[in-house]
Design an enzyme around this catalytic site. Structure first.
Site, PDB file in Angstrom:
ATOM      1  CG  ASP B 114      -5.591   5.316  -0.088  1.00 52.36           C
ATOM      2  OD1 ASP B 114      -6.546   5.306   0.382  1.00 52.36           O
ATOM      3  OD2 ASP B 114      -4.959   6.678  -0.954  1.00 52.36           O
ATOM      4  CE1 TYR B 222      -7.659  12.218  -1.483  1.00 46.14           C
ATOM      5  CE2 TYR B 222      -6.107  12.886  -1.124  1.00 46.14           C
ATOM      6  CZ  TYR B 222      -6.479  12.046  -1.177  1.00 46.14           C
ATOM      7  OH  TYR B 222      -6.284  10.454  -0.703  1.00 46.14           O
ATOM      8  CG  HIS B 282      -8.050   2.436   3.480  1.00 41.17           C
ATOM      9  ND1 HIS B 282      -9.034   1.557   2.498  1.00 41.17           N
ATOM     10  CD2 HIS B 282      -7.166   3.332   3.055  1.00 41.17           C
ATOM     11  CE1 HIS B 282      -8.171   2.265   1.590  1.00 41.17           C
ATOM     12  NE2 HIS B 282      -7.366   3.247   2.066  1.00 41.17           N
TER      13      HIS B 282
END
Lengths: 311, 311
Positions: B114, B222, B282
């Protein structure tokens, strides 16, 4: 008295009355005002009938104005406690025809934006003979196509996906503070980042959305429209006959959600339409009520079949 | 004692110690365990060092394990009170090289997924000579391209846009209940919708994210990666030289965020890599720690330059 109750009292003092009308087993809340040719006003998300008050006050001498809360919204019933994927545009369209029948009105004009604009399109496909004319603000329509999900636009449309999640309404409604943060964003940002437009009504909107089921009731639209929206974005929506209902569109030049340039494919979906732009964001009816009311009056006055005595 | 304090106490009882290490003016929190060849473990979002505990316990006899909280995360400092658009992958990479220098370690192996996987890629471009090898879980990389924002995938990636908004962290952190609802989604959904994976740690994660600045600290990634992500999706990212660091990738077959099929373009970005799939979502490192630890050991054991006495 809450901010919402105060807003309702002020509207009532201005001659706007709210009625409950049962349609197909669901109790619709409908705000009514004025006399003349019947005109149905369809709110978007995150709105409810109250967004139409400035328009209703300006058009009451020309039209019989009917502003319902759509299924799941405002004080209209919420048929399901859980997320409801059946609140499609066609379902809303059936509701609205049923409502007008219950009021004894066969043919009428219709005005709306955002969710309301989807509903008008569904009504236009379902029973065009019942619509004298349609008037849209900044309009989502299939011609937006892949642009509505292009990389540079995802910062605008993320909520259409978040709001499909089964825990989203609980998060947004987890406190009045959370609720205010969330809806203030959409009210202010879509008004062209102008917090003055909804400043006096913000607490009334928070009151509305803190009512049980009202956040999920609005989110149901995003769940219900997800499959169709994906087809739009993928360019795979089955072709539909164009809409022949006489149509006028008034588009905010500063709408961040549906930029005015994306009106370029309206001709593929409407056969009889005209378009104008106005200095506003997404909520033209709330931001520029004088202009919007004048445009609505002019458009419907110009429809020969829409006589003052038609009802 | 909070759930997080209990988790820290249990980790300490298992021989994992936490230290504060200043790097470039910022105080990094670093969990350390074991002895042997140095291995840097880089968490993703919404994680912090604690996600590595199962791996650390399994590899302490083989490696000197170093698991920092990245800038803005866990108990590492938050340099800005406001949203920070400068926490790019390259900034994190510089932090990590600085941290390893502060610890007196010049060459090392690195493991991550990630956000951590973005940081390893940036480290590999910045100073490949310092990396003996790299091991990735389910890996975001430019080869995902437009697929990462395609219409059918927007229900997975909406958060990458929501989390850029200046009020998002305040909403998610508006109460412990709101915080739990939000992070539980990402912990459970990305574990292949298996709430058992993080069930025992959920309250510890909520404790972590309710610390002042920790939600925004994670969201900063982000904001900081938005421009680059858009170039990815638009296929406009300037070409980069492929990564030559010896690389192993272990991909969860049920990862809903980065489906295993999208590993098909790894060869365009890595010159020396191998790939395996595993039955997980994930969070391979949290879901399948035995498999993940075994794969990490096998990979690094196979690197000839990575001697047990290299430090």
């Amino acid at each position: 008295m809450s901010a919402l109750e105060q807003a309702f009292a002020a509207a009532e003092a201005a001659g706007i009355r709210q009625e409950r009308v049962p349609v197909d087993g669901l109790r619709f809340n409908v705000a009514r005002h004025g006399r003349g040719r019947p005109l149905l006003l369809l709110h978007g998300w995150p709105e409810f009938w109250l967004v139409w008050r400035p328009i209703m006050e300006r058009l009451g001498n020309d039209f019989e104005l009917i502003a319902p809360d759509l299924r799941g919204c405002g004080d209209t019933g919420k048929p399901f406690a859980q997320p409801d994927p059946t609140a499609t545009a066609d379902r809303h369209a059936a509701d609205m025809f049923g409502l007008m029948e219950a009021l004894g009105i066969q043919r009428f004009g219709v005005v709306g934006g955002d969710l309301g604009a989807y509903v008008i399109q569904a009504m236009s496909h379902r029973a065009p003979e019942r619509l004298v004319g349609s008037f849209y603000f900044c309009t989502p329509y299939p011609g937006l196509g892949h642009r509505y999900g292009q990389p540079g636009h995802l910062i605008e449309v993320w909520y259409q996906y978040f709001q499909q999640l089964p825990w989203a309404a609980e998060l947004v409604g987890s406190s009045r503070h959370a609720c205010r943060l969330y809806f203030r964003h959409f009210l202010d940002h879509w008004s062209g980042d102008n917090p003055a437009v909804f400043a006096d009504l913000l607490e009334a909107y928070v009151d509305n959305f803190m009512k049980p089921g009202n956040i999920q009731g609005g989110f149901d639209w995003y769940l219900s429209s997800a499959a169709t929206r994906r087809l739009w974005l993928e360019g795979k929506l089955p072709p539909q006959p164009p809409i022949s209902v006489p149509t006028r569109l008034l588009w905010g030049r500063r709408d961040p959600l549906i930029p005015p340039d994306w009106s370029d494919r309206l001709g593929d979906y409407w056969t009889d339409h005209s378009l104008a732009f106005v200095d506003a964001g997404h909520y033209v009816h709330a931001e520029r009520p004088d202009v919007a009311a004048g445009e609505i009056r002019t458009f419907f006055d110009g429809l020969r079949k829409y006589r003052p005595d038609m009802r």
